[in-house]
Every structure is written in C-alpha cells, then in structure tokens.
Write a protein that holds these residues in place. Sequence first.
Motif, PDB file in Angstrom:
ATOM      1  N   ASP A  49       0.907  20.092  -3.063  1.00  0.00           N
ATOM      2  CA  ASP A  49       1.045  19.247  -4.246  1.00  0.00           C
ATOM      3  C   ASP A  49      -0.277  18.712  -4.774  1.00  0.00           C
ATOM      4  O   ASP A  49      -0.353  18.248  -5.905  1.00  0.00           O
ATOM      5  CB  ASP A  49       1.967  18.064  -3.934  1.00  0.00           C
ATOM      6  N   GLY A  50      -1.316  18.747  -3.965  1.00  0.00           N
ATOM      7  CA  GLY A  50      -2.607  18.194  -4.336  1.00  0.00           C
ATOM      8  C   GLY A  50      -3.284  17.664  -3.088  1.00  0.00           C
ATOM      9  O   GLY A  50      -3.005  18.112  -1.976  1.00  0.00           O
ATOM     10  N   VAL A  51      -4.184  16.709  -3.266  1.00  0.00           N
ATOM     11  CA  VAL A  51      -4.887  16.099  -2.143  1.00  0.00           C
ATOM     12  C   VAL A  51      -4.103  14.875  -1.683  1.00  0.00           C
ATOM     13  O   VAL A  51      -3.757  14.013  -2.500  1.00  0.00           O
ATOM     14  CB  VAL A  51      -6.317  15.697  -2.537  1.00  0.00           C
ATOM     15  N   LEU A  52      -3.826  14.801  -0.398  1.00  0.00           N
ATOM     16  CA  LEU A  52      -3.091  13.670   0.165  1.00  0.00           C
ATOM     17  C   LEU A  52      -4.042  12.665   0.802  1.00  0.00           C
ATOM     18  O   LEU A  52      -5.198  12.979   1.109  1.00  0.00           O
ATOM     19  CB  LEU A  52      -2.080  14.161   1.208  1.00  0.00           C
ATOM     20  N   SER A  53      -3.531  11.474   1.038  1.00  0.00           N
ATOM     21  CA  SER A  53      -4.348  10.389   1.590  1.00  0.00           C
ATOM     22  C   SER A  53      -4.688  10.610   3.061  1.00  0.00           C
ATOM     23  O   SER A  53      -5.567   9.936   3.594  1.00  0.00           O
ATOM     24  CB  SER A  53      -3.624   9.049   1.417  1.00  0.00           C
ATOM     25  N   ALA A  54      -4.009  11.540   3.722  1.00  0.00           N
ATOM     26  CA  ALA A  54      -4.289  11.880   5.119  1.00  0.00           C
ATOM     27  C   ALA A  54      -3.584  13.190   5.434  1.00  0.00           C
ATOM     28  O   ALA A  54      -2.762  13.677   4.639  1.00  0.00           O
ATOM     29  CB  ALA A  54      -3.832  10.773   6.064  1.00  0.00           C
ATOM     30  N   ASP A  55      -3.905  13.763   6.572  1.00  0.00           N
ATOM     31  CA  ASP A  55      -3.227  14.973   7.025  1.00  0.00           C
ATOM     32  C   ASP A  55      -1.767  14.620   7.333  1.00  0.00           C
ATOM     33  O   ASP A  55      -1.507  13.814   8.232  1.00  0.00           O
ATOM     34  CB  ASP A  55      -3.929  15.494   8.286  1.00  0.00           C
ATOM     35  N   PRO A  56      -0.804  15.202   6.605  1.00  0.00           N
ATOM     36  CA  PRO A  56       0.603  14.830   6.821  1.00  0.00           C
ATOM     37  C   PRO A  56       1.114  15.192   8.211  1.00  0.00           C
ATOM     38  O   PRO A  56       2.116  14.652   8.655  1.00  0.00           O
ATOM     39  CB  PRO A  56       1.344  15.597   5.730  1.00  0.00           C
ATOM     40  N   ALA A 106       1.680   9.966   4.483  1.00  0.00           N
ATOM     41  CA  ALA A 106       0.556  10.213   3.577  1.00  0.00           C
ATOM     42  C   ALA A 106       1.063  10.460   2.156  1.00  0.00           C
ATOM     43  O   ALA A 106       2.085  11.112   1.958  1.00  0.00           O
ATOM     44  CB  ALA A 106      -0.254  11.412   4.058  1.00  0.00           C
ATOM     45  N   HIS A 107       0.352   9.928   1.168  1.00  0.00           N
ATOM     46  CA  HIS A 107       0.802  10.037  -0.218  1.00  0.00           C
ATOM     47  C   HIS A 107      -0.206  10.828  -1.054  1.00  0.00           C
ATOM     48  O   HIS A 107      -1.375  10.990  -0.677  1.00  0.00           O
ATOM     49  CB  HIS A 107       1.012   8.651  -0.840  1.00  0.00           C
ATOM     50  N   LEU A 108       0.265  11.314  -2.194  1.00  0.00           N
ATOM     51  CA  LEU A 108      -0.563  12.093  -3.105  1.00  0.00           C
ATOM     52  C   LEU A 108      -1.585  11.191  -3.793  1.00  0.00           C
ATOM     53  O   LEU A 108      -1.266  10.092  -4.247  1.00  0.00           O
ATOM     54  CB  LEU A 108       0.310  12.764  -4.166  1.00  0.00           C
ATOM     55  N   LEU A 109      -2.814  11.677  -3.890  1.00  0.00           N
ATOM     56  CA  LEU A 109      -3.863  10.979  -4.637  1.00  0.00           C
ATOM     57  C   LEU A 109      -3.956  11.619  -6.017  1.00  0.00           C
ATOM     58  O   LEU A 109      -4.322  12.795  -6.145  1.00  0.00           O
ATOM     59  CB  LEU A 109      -5.196  11.094  -3.902  1.00  0.00           C
ATOM     60  N   SER A 110      -3.614  10.867  -7.044  1.00  0.00           N
ATOM     61  CA  SER A 110      -3.565  11.453  -8.387  1.00  0.00           C
ATOM     62  C   SER A 110      -4.954  11.675  -8.966  1.00  0.00           C
ATOM     63  O   SER A 110      -5.152  12.587  -9.768  1.00  0.00           O
ATOM     64  CB  SER A 110      -2.763  10.552  -9.330  1.00  0.00           C
ATOM     65  N   ARG A 111      -5.929  10.862  -8.549  1.00  0.00           N
ATOM     66  CA  ARG A 111      -7.290  11.004  -9.062  1.00  0.00           C
ATOM     67  C   ARG A 111      -8.283  10.816  -7.930  1.00  0.00           C
ATOM     68  O   ARG A 111      -8.100   9.960  -7.063  1.00  0.00           O
ATOM     69  CB  ARG A 111      -7.603   9.992 -10.163  1.00  0.00           C
ATOM     70  N   LEU A 112      -9.336  11.613  -7.953  1.00  0.00           N
ATOM     71  CA  LEU A 112     -10.457  11.465  -7.028  1.00  0.00           C
ATOM     72  C   LEU A 112     -11.746  11.657  -7.809  1.00  0.00           C
ATOM     73  O   LEU A 112     -11.791  12.440  -8.775  1.00  0.00           O
ATOM     74  CB  LEU A 112     -10.402  12.511  -5.914  1.00  0.00           C
ATOM     75  N   SER A 113     -12.782  10.971  -7.406  1.00  0.00           N
ATOM     76  CA  SER A 113     -14.092  11.255  -7.977  1.00  0.00           C
ATOM     77  C   SER A 113     -14.700  12.443  -7.240  1.00  0.00           C
ATOM     78  O   SER A 113     -14.267  12.818  -6.153  1.00  0.00           O
ATOM     79  CB  SER A 113     -15.009  10.037  -7.840  1.00  0.00           C
ATOM     80  N   TYR A 114     -15.717  13.031  -7.841  1.00  0.00           N
ATOM     81  CA  TYR A 114     -16.401  14.131  -7.173  1.00  0.00           C
ATOM     82  C   TYR A 114     -16.950  13.685  -5.816  1.00  0.00           C
ATOM     83  O   TYR A 114     -16.896  14.423  -4.839  1.00  0.00           O
ATOM     84  CB  TYR A 114     -17.553  14.649  -8.041  1.00  0.00           C
ATOM     85  N   ARG A 115     -17.486  12.482  -5.774  1.00  0.00           N
ATOM     86  CA  ARG A 115     -18.054  11.984  -4.521  1.00  0.00           C
ATOM     87  C   ARG A 115     -16.979  11.856  -3.446  1.00  0.00           C
ATOM     88  O   ARG A 115     -17.177  12.253  -2.290  1.00  0.00           O
ATOM     89  CB  ARG A 115     -18.743  10.625  -4.740  1.00  0.00           C
ATOM     90  N   VAL A 156      -8.055   8.954   4.515  1.00  0.00           N
ATOM     91  CA  VAL A 156      -8.549   9.060   5.885  1.00  0.00           C
ATOM     92  C   VAL A 156      -8.588  10.542   6.255  1.00  0.00           C
ATOM     93  O   VAL A 156      -7.604  11.263   6.057  1.00  0.00           O
ATOM     94  CB  VAL A 156      -7.643   8.309   6.877  1.00  0.00           C
ATOM     95  N   THR A 157      -9.713  10.985   6.761  1.00  0.00           N
ATOM     96  CA  THR A 157      -9.848  12.375   7.199  1.00  0.00           C
ATOM     97  C   THR A 157     -10.440  12.408   8.599  1.00  0.00           C
ATOM     98  O   THR A 157     -10.949  11.399   9.094  1.00  0.00           O
ATOM     99  CB  THR A 157     -10.752  13.184   6.252  1.00  0.00           C
TER     100      THR A 157
END
Length: 524
Positions: free
Chosen positions: A293-300, A306-315, A371-372
């Motif tokens: 679905d996209g990038v999640l807040s952690a490894d599910p 863990a929830h979907l992050l709708s926006r991230l910066s390049y950094r 968190v990664t």
Amino acid sequence: MVVVDDLGPRGLRVRQPLLGRAGPGDGGQDEDERERGEGGRRQAGAHRPMLPKSYHAGRMTRPISVHKFGGTSLGSAERIVAAARLLRKAAARSPVVAVASAMGGVTDVLLAAARDAERGRLAAARRAVAAVRDRHQEAAAGISRATGKAVAFDEGLLGQLDTALAGVSMLRERTPRVTDLISSFGERLSAPLVASTLEALGTPSHAVDARAFLVTDERHGGAQCDRKRSDPRIRRALLPLAGKGVLPVVTGFVGRSPSGETTTLGRSGSDTTAALLGAALGAREVVIWTDVDGVLSADPRLVPSAHLLSRLSYREAAEMTYFGAKVLHFPAVLPAIAEAIPLVIRNSFAPAGRGTTVSSRGSERKGVRAVTSIPGLCLISLDGRGMTGVPGIAARVFSTTARLGVSVVMFSQASSEQNIALIVPESDRARTVAALLGEFRYERLTGAIDGVTARAPIAVVAAVGDGMRGTQGIAARVFDAVARAGVNVEAIAQGSSECNISFAVEEADRASAVRALHEVVTPE
C-alpha cells in the motif's frame, strides 16, 4: 524530428526541427556526431514543427507523469490488463510514459539459465527458455480473452536469447557483459505485451527499448547513466510519441554502453529507469506501482498496528531506506529527487488506496514518524585511555574500513574519546577486527589502546521523522519507551539534522525495541 531543449524540471522549450537528422535506429549519422558541430545547427528556412497538444507557447501545459510497474504488478495476464487500465485512467488526466519491469520471477529464471549454460547444461537452460516462452504465450492468450482482441506474443527475441545461452555454453564462460544481455530479455519481452494490451483496450501505445536512449558507463551489473548524453535522447524519443497521444511503454532496468553493449542498472533498476525518464521529461510525478500500500510506520511483521504514511520528505525516506525499509531503494530514484519530482508509491492490487507521496515537503506533524531496524550486525569497540586527545584515531578507523570495502552502518564515540564503537555487517566481523588490530598494533603495544573487541549479533533500531527536529523531549521519550520494555542500549548515534535517533541493541531484543518505540510514533 522535434528537438527539445531543457528549461529545468518543470518546463520544456521546443526548437526548430533539424533537417537531415536521423532518429535512433533510422540509420545516418551516429547519435553523438549529430549532437556535435554541424548536426547542432538549424537549417535556414526550416519550418516550425507541429507542436504536441500538451505544449502551449513553448511550454508544457500538462506535464507528463511516469508510471512504473514492478514484476508482481505484471505477473500474469490479469495483472497486465489491470496495469493497462490504470495507465488508461492516468492518461485521461495527463500524458503518461510507462516503464515495465520483467514479469515477476522471469529475471531469476534467466539468470539461472545463464548459470546452467556456463556449466555446460545447455538443455536445462533451453528448458528455462521454453518456460519463459510458455509463460508469455499464456499471458498473451489471457490478455486476448480479457480484451476480446487478439494479442500475439513475438517469439523472435527468444531466438536471440537461445543464441546467447549457446555461446555461454560453448565457451563455459559467463562474463558480466553477457549476463547483462541475458537478464535484459525479461523487460524486452514484457514491455511489448503491456503496449499490445493498451492497444487492445483502445489506447494507442508503442513499446520502446530504453537502449535507444539510456547511455550508461561500461559497469555491467550496476551501470550508471550518463544524463548529459541520455536526457536529450529521451526527449527526442518520447515527447513526439506523447504529443501524438501515443503512450510509450519503456523497458526498465536496461541501457547501453557507449560501445553499444547492453547494460543493466543494478538493484531496483526499473525504478532507476522511471526516475531518469521523470528527470529528463520534467515529469509532474513518478508513480511506482508495487504490491504494497505504500510506506508503513514500521515493519508490520514486527508491529501489526503499523500504519500507512501518506507523506514523507526525501530526507525521511532516505533515513528509512538506509535503516532497513524495503519499499523504496533510495539510491535508485536519486535522479528524480535531484529534480524535486514527487515519488508516489501505490499498490496495483488495491489502486483505490492513496499510497505514499515522497517529496521535498513531508508531513507537518511533530515527533517520530516511523521506526526501522537492521538485524545481522556486529558491534566493534576500540577502548583505551591513550586515545584521549590524539587526533586522527577516528580517521584511521574509517580509512581501514574503506580499504576493506566494509560499510559502517553506525558510528559512536564517547566524549571522553576513550571509546569508539562502530556497527558493521556481521559477515564482515572477522576481517574488520583483524584489520583494526593490524592498524593499531603500535598503540596496543604501548598501551594507548587496550584492544579491539566484537559482539554479535546486534541490531540497529532507528526513530525517524523531520518533526523530531527542535522538538523537546524526543530523546527522553524514545529511551524511556525502550527502557520500559527492558531493552539494554549498547550504543547511540544522532545526527545534527535531528531527524534520526539510532541505537544498537542485542538482536534478540530487536522486536521488543521496535514495538516499544512504535508506541511514541505520531499517529497520522
């Protein structure tokens, strides 16, 4: 032929056509010769070309979007038809260029066939080719049934593949050059299927071999694109098609060297192709269609909530990728990031989802976003009171690891300068320790350094978020959560950007640390 000059990441200027110039594959002068000297002059009295509808007063009024489909998104007839429908929908909004990966698993089959051929097992290699043929024929038949239009699979390329494998078998040698050639067939087979599907659905489309315009260096298996030479070629090849309402489907992953040999772009090479096209065309966005679905807040697998992050910066995306997030291979998409083009990660199996947009502007939420973690590491320590105030110790440590080609995942130094800790892959443990013992043998003899020790297995856990910057109490919340989980922290590092706090723990405590830290993540 229309010739286009770049005005930057958001605008293109159209020049007069150059008479007598041949396009890629049309014969005539070499492409590089045409870009120099006489080939670069306008002919007197040349007529202005008919401008594509997406241009107005020399600029694009409807910027192109680039859509890349991964192997799982093109893994069957059903998935190829679904991808084509997504492209049609996107093309209704703005001009589209598609990038096709190989059908899921095909590249692995091709590489296995190459290894069989190298061992003299040509019959096994040819059975693999037959399996690839059958799979693409089945896909073509399935597409025909789904669309009601005949879609044929052109087997001509497989003859070239068989010739390459026969050569490897005869010589018992598989060079990087021929490996690139063999592995390129997956994308070269899939792109025409996608284009034919679009045609069957009523959208004009054309399969385009990226080797016609992506010029790389000679580094087979991980070639770097020469953008100065490639960008004008990309615009000449694709903009006229888009201007005529034709949707180009470009082969991902492949390019060509200056000598004309097939090269591949390395890990996530089709993402790299999409990023390069987006940068050259001044794209509105680069959409990466995948199976998540996209990038999640952690490894599910570690954090079911863990929830979907709708926006991230390049950094933020760079930090997450470095510390273990798998959805986006950050180095692959650097060309698009350099031009500030948004990257959108979406699920082709659930296209109604919003996905994750990675751009120069992330979320405005404060605190930890994600968190990664990275398992399978080793903590190496140098200890000694004699290191205090001695310049160059850390530089010698990094020079040693650089000579070995060892990646230092994390580095930490006590303010007293009596301890240096570095985290490296566990597989590099023995040779790194041996090299450091040799580098500091004099200091060990004089007692300036007590020794070099190693502990494994270690994991690094990282809290990531632009909103951590300048927010008081973030470090306290992070380490309080970890302490409540009963996890001991072995080493800590935080960059001056304040968008990452990373720390090392025993690998057995990795899951507990990630789950505990996720409790302080700011909800979407």
